[in-house]
Design an enzyme around this catalytic site. Sequence first.
Site, PDB file in Angstrom:
ATOM      1  N   CYS A   1      45.796  33.128  50.950  1.00  0.00           N
ATOM      2  CA  CYS A   1      45.059  34.395  50.829  1.00  0.00           C
ATOM      3  C   CYS A   1      45.757  35.169  49.725  1.00  0.00           C
ATOM      4  O   CYS A   1      46.994  35.230  49.684  1.00  0.00           O
ATOM      5  CB  CYS A   1      45.123  35.172  52.139  1.00  0.00           C
ATOM      6  N   GLU A   5      47.187  46.335  52.051  1.00  0.00           N
ATOM      7  CA  GLU A   5      46.262  47.411  51.678  1.00  0.00           C
ATOM      8  C   GLU A   5      46.854  48.794  51.928  1.00  0.00           C
ATOM      9  O   GLU A   5      46.425  49.775  51.346  1.00  0.00           O
ATOM     10  CB  GLU A   5      44.929  47.268  52.432  1.00  0.00           C
ATOM     11  N   HIS A  62      46.143  38.200  49.148  1.00  0.00           N
ATOM     12  CA  HIS A  62      46.946  39.367  49.539  1.00  0.00           C
ATOM     13  C   HIS A  62      48.389  38.951  49.855  1.00  0.00           C
ATOM     14  O   HIS A  62      49.317  39.763  49.705  1.00  0.00           O
ATOM     15  CB  HIS A  62      46.376  40.040  50.791  1.00  0.00           C
ATOM     16  N   ASP A  82      38.026  40.793  44.486  1.00  0.00           N
ATOM     17  CA  ASP A  82      38.634  40.464  45.783  1.00  0.00           C
ATOM     18  C   ASP A  82      38.156  41.513  46.787  1.00  0.00           C
ATOM     19  O   ASP A  82      37.572  42.533  46.402  1.00  0.00           O
ATOM     20  CB  ASP A  82      40.172  40.496  45.659  1.00  0.00           C
ATOM     21  N   SER A  83      38.489  41.296  48.047  1.00  0.00           N
ATOM     22  CA  SER A  83      38.144  42.285  49.073  1.00  0.00           C
ATOM     23  C   SER A  83      39.024  43.529  48.948  1.00  0.00           C
ATOM     24  O   SER A  83      38.757  44.539  49.593  1.00  0.00           O
ATOM     25  CB  SER A  83      38.345  41.681  50.458  1.00  0.00           C
ATOM     26  N   CYS A 108      39.880  35.563  45.609  1.00  0.00           N
ATOM     27  CA  CYS A 108      39.883  35.741  47.056  1.00  0.00           C
ATOM     28  C   CYS A 108      39.602  34.374  47.665  1.00  0.00           C
ATOM     29  O   CYS A 108      38.564  33.768  47.355  1.00  0.00           O
ATOM     30  CB  CYS A 108      38.780  36.737  47.417  1.00  0.00           C
TER      31      CYS A 108
HETATM   32  N1  DGL Z   1      42.417  38.360  49.658  1.00  0.00           N
HETATM   33  C1  DGL Z   1      41.427  37.660  50.387  1.00  0.00           C
HETATM   34  C2  DGL Z   1      41.684  36.189  50.511  1.00  0.00           C
HETATM   35  O1  DGL Z   1      42.272  35.648  49.614  1.00  0.00           O
HETATM   36  C3  DGL Z   1      40.729  38.320  51.522  1.00  0.00           C
HETATM   37  C4  DGL Z   1      41.522  38.850  52.627  1.00  0.00           C
HETATM   38  C5  DGL Z   1      40.606  39.603  53.552  1.00  0.00           C
HETATM   39  O2  DGL Z   1      39.895  40.474  53.067  1.00  0.00           O
HETATM   40  O3  DGL Z   1      40.586  39.284  54.752  1.00  0.00           O
HETATM   41  O4  DGL Z   1      41.272  35.541  51.437  1.00  0.00           O
END
Ligand code: DGL
Length: 254
Positions: free
Chosen positions: A180, A148, A182, A6-7, A69
Amino acid sequence: MIGIFDSGVGGLSVFREVRKVLPEESYIYYSDNANCPYGGKSKEFIIDRARKITELLLEKGARIIVVACNTATAVAIKTLREEYPAIRFIGMEPAIKPAAQMTQTGVIGVLATAGTLSSEKYLNHKGKYAAETTIAEHIGEGFVELVESGNTAGHDAERTVAASLLPLLEAGADTIVLGCTHYPFLSETISKVAKERFPERKVTVIDPAPAVAKHLKEVMKEEALLEATPKEAPSVTLLSSGDSTILEQTFQRL
Ligand code: DGL
């Protein structure tokens, strides 16, 4: 070994569910936090990162990869599947289908990044349900940054969540899809804000991670990857492109 990326720490919300159904497996998790957020980045940049991370995970022994992600799935999974035909990639899908079945008001709300909401993959997926359901959307502005930085509850988190959530609730949504990875870390705050602002409405928040975990297990069975796993003590390796503090803390909390 299962590779997950993931990011940032968002993919740990998927890892948490995956581990429940596949506790015997070993994992390697990559957080690309030096390049987080992906949400507003170019398609080329995200594809390039996805490719480099895939190479690394394969080098470290991953036999299947979970693109934990939504943004990277929407933008890069097609390229990854074309470039690595021997590897199965499991991606994220916003849970519009279950939400459409569940809504009582006929309006569902999708929270996701700009990259996901503008992707062809998402637009095609949404198109299938648009006739029967009204779909309201909003970028979770500032959500990734909250997660984060470990600030998932309290006044600041509630204020940030409210700014993106209220337009969806005002549009009549009673089912909120977390598009997302996150965002599940903000689930409690999302439910709290919804309850305070719309106390008469029963709002359901949907995290697609359990469905993704189930799908991963089925694919691993199909590919005989479960049987091929050596019966040694399962391990978890955490890697990150930036500071690893928040990754380790979030992992410990899980
Ligand atoms: N967790 C990621 C997603 O599901 C990326 C969020 C991001 O880095 O902007 O889209």
